[in-house]
Structure formats: structure tokens, C-alpha cells
Enzyme design. Structure first.
Site, PDB file in Angstrom:
ATOM      1  N   SER A   1       0.793  -1.235   0.000  1.00 30.98           N
ATOM      2  CA  SER A   1       0.000   0.000   0.000  1.00 30.98           C
ATOM      3  C   SER A   1       0.819   1.276   0.000  1.00 30.98           C
ATOM      4  O   SER A   1       0.253   2.372  -0.016  1.00 30.98           O
ATOM      5  CB  SER A   1      -0.965   0.008   1.190  1.00 30.98           C
ATOM      6  OG  SER A   1      -2.059  -0.837   0.931  1.00 30.98           O
TER       7      SER A   1
ATOM      8  N   LYS B   1      -0.210   3.655  -2.674  1.00 28.42           N
ATOM      9  CA  LYS B   1      -1.232   4.693  -2.550  1.00 28.42           C
ATOM     10  C   LYS B   1      -0.621   6.087  -2.383  1.00 28.42           C
ATOM     11  O   LYS B   1      -1.311   7.092  -2.572  1.00 28.42           O
ATOM     12  CB  LYS B   1      -2.170   4.379  -1.388  1.00 28.42           C
ATOM     13  CG  LYS B   1      -2.988   3.097  -1.617  1.00 28.42           C
ATOM     14  CD  LYS B   1      -3.961   2.859  -0.487  1.00 28.42           C
ATOM     15  CE  LYS B   1      -4.783   1.612  -0.722  1.00 28.42           C
ATOM     16  NZ  LYS B   1      -4.070   0.374  -0.382  1.00 28.42           N
TER      17      LYS B   1
ATOM     18  N   SER C   1      -6.190   3.337   4.152  1.00 29.44           N
ATOM     19  CA  SER C   1      -5.532   2.535   3.118  1.00 29.44           C
ATOM     20  C   SER C   1      -6.542   1.650   2.400  1.00 29.44           C
ATOM     21  O   SER C   1      -6.281   0.485   2.097  1.00 29.44           O
ATOM     22  CB  SER C   1      -4.405   1.676   3.711  1.00 29.44           C
ATOM     23  OG  SER C   1      -3.536   1.229   2.699  1.00 29.44           O
TER      24      SER C   1
END
Length: 426
Positions: free
Chosen positions: A24, A27, A84
């Protein structure tokens, strides 16, 4: 990788160019492009985004969006940055580029323009996919660009929690934000293939350090390693250094050939860029400054309910609301000489524990930090304090009930760690 955010100087590096799964941390780029799109007028924070079946079907961690549902773009940003959420990240990509595949190409183009030469993106969320790879060096570079290129948005990464359109969500980086003095971001990441990843930034006085870890074995060991790297950065960085902001890429509408990126740092967009937009300031606010010195440090926040994520048991806290997205004005945390997390004002919290006396203040602070990270269940909400004595520095946790102090000491003593209780009159 450890970097002085002011100058971009690398202070420490170990296997930082190894291409690994970013999870993640991906992101961070999704959000970098989202902030860019708002600034360029491609999309508005208040645009209603219709959620596709593809976005709604993303696996956890997710916000829980439904196919056909409409939600404002600002809430997708909050959910992707703080919780997230994979469904929110995919929805961001589709809203900006029309499809996740097209958005992933823009992500890779942007990475190249930022100097992230060993990074390739295949999706907007970071779930494991062949060829979706990055490095500790490249993610540290991206973290620095988020600091400098979007100071008006950066404080979203230190939020303890935020409202994301359909519910309140908690931050996946809560433990480090609470335990490490000056920490205010940036992003956690976890998949089985990647392990526990983290890009973290912390500011103390005139110094700001960014550190990145890939492949941690647990959230606790990853956080401990990041704390160690940040400490190393603050130790090696000069007290004063000239701020040398990195150059941001230039965005322009695509030419007739439809190319996605030109030479240098100009990124070609498939749609024309409208007038540049800035987020609206809060009532009584002033124009945002630029550069890392303008970024507010996170406040010490009240304890909140821990949230069990579907993919990994990580909870987070954050403290300030996003300018132009949130509504609560941030407050600057005073520069204190003692290491402080949070102290509860509820009744009966007049007890504490001592975890040893040490020859230096630094050693005492390190023991407090390691203990707080390893014993979060009982010490959450306490105040960490180093007290100077004639024969050394005492490492204390204060603001506990008698029952909690007793439990914490018994748990620590079971791990052969020195601990004794401190009464209200101590």
C-alpha cells in the site's frame, strides 16, 4: 533508506535499490496524482464519483463502497490515505483516468518524472501483481515530493481518524504516530508477498527526516526499525541546512499523437488542464506556505478504539484535519524537552511505572519508545517522561490507573524487563 528531507541527502542506505513489492505504499503515488488532478482542475474535491463494480469488488482493506454508489472525491482521498482502502484507491484512479489500467500508466509516467527509475505500477492500490515493483530509494523520493509539492494536503497522513463519507475510519499508522516524537506520516503497507512496509517522516526543530523500510516481519518490528532509522537520521543530519526543494513535474494536455509523457519532466495528460485550483482555506485561515517548514506537526491525541483490519491487525491515529478537506484547524505541538505521548485526564490515573535508570537521556528515551511499541495494550494512553536524577535518567510511564500499572509491570517483568510501580505521591 534514510534521507534529510531538507536537502535530499541520503544519510543511510541498505539494499535501497532492490525492487520489491511496495504493497500500500503504492497509494502514496495514487494520492500524489489525486492532489495533482485537483490542483490542475481535472477534478474537484466535491465532485460526486460513481463507484464501479470493479472498485467495489476490491478485497480488504476497504471502505465498503457499493457498485453504483456516489461519493465525493474528498472522501475517497481520506479513505485511501488514512484507512488505506483499496476500493477507494481504485475509484480515485478510475475517476481521474477512466480506467485503473490507464491510471497505472500515468502513475509510472509520474514516477519516471520524479526520478523513481526502478518503479513500475500496475494498479492504484498496491495488491500484489506481476511487475508491480518499487524500491526503498524510490518511495523515499516520493515521500519527499509529497512533503514539498503538496504542503496544503500533507497533514492528512497524520490524522488519527477521519470521516470518509459513510463512516469514521482509523489510520493504519497509529502506533508509530503516537509513540515517536515528531512523526507525522506517511504510509504503511502490508501484503504477504511484501511483508510490513513503511515510509515515515518526522520533524524536530529545524530538522526533518524521511525513512523507509521494506519487508518487515511484523508491524511492531517494522515500527521499531523505523524508529531506529529516524533516530539515526536526526543524529547524522546537521541542525541547520539550506532547504533545496525538488523540482516537480510539469503537466500539460496531450498532443495529437496521444503520447503519455514527453522528455524531461513534462507529463502529457489525455484531457486538457483547466485553471489551476487550490483548496479553499478555512475561515480565518491564511494562504498555505510551501515546503516542509509549512507542514504542521501532529498533535498528541486522545486514545481511540482499535480497529482490526481485514488484511493485517494494524490500527492508527492521526491528529490534524486536511486543509480544504477537513474542518478542524490544526494546532502546533509545542517543542518539549521531554518525550510525551498522551495523558488521560480520567479519574484515578495517578499511577505510573519505572522501567529503569539509564546513563543518558537518549538511552532512557529509547527504552521508553521500545517499551511503548512492545506493550501497547497496557501503556496506550500513558505519558512517557524522562526524569533526571543525580545518578542517571529515570524512564517513566505516567497517567495510569493502579490496576493498569500493576498489569503493565507484571507483563514487563515476565519478559525480564525491569519495572516497578510509582504511586501518586512518588
Amino acid at each position: 533508506m534514510v534521507m534529510d528531507a531538507r536537502t535530499g541527502e541520503v544519510l543511510h542506505s541498505e539494499n535501497a535499490d532492490a525492487r520489491l513489492h511496495p504493497a500500500s505504499l503504492t497509494k502514496m503515488m495514487t494520492l500524489y496524482i489525486a492532489f495533482t488532478a485537483v490542483r490542475n482542475g481535472e477534478i474537484s474535491l466535491d465532485d460526486d464519483i460513481r463507484i464501479s463494480r470493479h472498485a467495489a469488488s476490491e478485497p480488504p482493506s476497504k471502505l465498503g463502497l457499493q457498485s453504483g454508489q456516489k461519493i465525493k472525491f474528498r472522501y475517497l482521498i481520506r479513505a485511501a490515505a488514512v484507512k488505506s482502502a483499496n476500493d477507494a484507491a481504485t475509484a480515485i484512479g478510475e475517476a481521474i483516468a477512466g480506467s485503473e489500467a490507464a491510471f497505472a500508466r500515468r502513475m509510472t509516467d509520474t514516477a519516471r518524472a520524479l526520478g523513481m527509475t526502478r518503479t513500475t505500477f500496475k494498479n492504484a492500490h498496491g495488491l500484489t501483481e506481476e511487475g508491480h515493483l518499487s524500491t526503498a530509494h524510490d518511495m523515499t523520493v516520493l515521500g519527499r515530493h509529497l512533503l514539498f509539492d503538496f504542503p496544503e494536503y500533507y497533514n492528512i497522513f497524520s490524522r488519527q481518524s477521519t470521516y470518509a463519507g459513510i463512516r469514521e475510519v482509523a489510520n493504519t499508522n497509529r502506533r508509530l504516530l503516537a509513540a515517536y516524537k515528531g512523526a507525522d506520516g506517511i504510509k504503511t503497507g502490508y501484503t504477504r508477498a511484501a511483508g510490513f512496509n513503511l515510509v515515515s517522516s518526522a520533524k524536530r526543530g529545524n530538522e526533518r527526516i524521511i525513512a523507509t523500510v521494506f519487508g518487515g516481519r511484523s508491524s511492531a518490528s517494522r515500527n521499531a526499525k523505523i524508529a531506529e532509522l529516524l533516530d539515526l537520521g536526526f543524529k547524522r543530519a546537521p541542525s541547520h541546512a539550506p532547504v533545496q526543494a525538488p523540482s516537480a513535474p510539469v503537466y500539460a494536455s496531450a498532443d495529437s499523437s496521444g503520447g503519455s509523457i514527453s522528455s524531461g519532466k513534462t507529463i502529457r495528460l489525455q484531457t486538457a488542464v483547466k485553471a489551476s485550483l487550490r483548496p479553499k482555506m478555512r475561515p480565518g485561515g491564511t494562504s498555505p506556505a510551501t515546503g516542509p517548514e509549512a507542514i504542521p506537526t501532529n498533535l498528541v491525541a486522545v486514545a481511540m478504539t482499535e480497529v482490526i483490519e481485514a488484511t493485517v491487525a494494524e490500527v492508527q491515529e492521526e491528529t490534524v484535519q486536511l486543509a480544504g478537506i477537513g474542518t478542524v484547524a490544526p494546532k502546533a505541538r509545542p517543542e518539549e524537552l521531554e518525550v510525551v505521548t498522551r495523558v488521560s485526564t480520567s479519574g484515578g490515573r495517578h499511577w505510573g511505572i519505572n522501567v529503569g535508570r539509564y546513563p543518558s537521556e537518549y538511552k532512557a528515551e529509547r527504552v521508553l519508545l521500545q517499551t511503548a511499541l512492545n506493550e501497547m495494550s497496557t501503556l496506550d494512553g500513558s505519558l512517557r517522561k524522562v526524569v533526571r536524577k543525580p545518578t542517571g535518567f529515570d524512564a517513566n510511564f505516567l497517567g495510569l490507573t493502579r490496576e493498569t500499572a500493576d498489569l503493565a509491570c507484571r507483563r514487563l517483568q515476565a519478559r525480564n524487563q525491569t519495572c516497578f510501580m510509582i504511586g501518586p505521591a512518588s
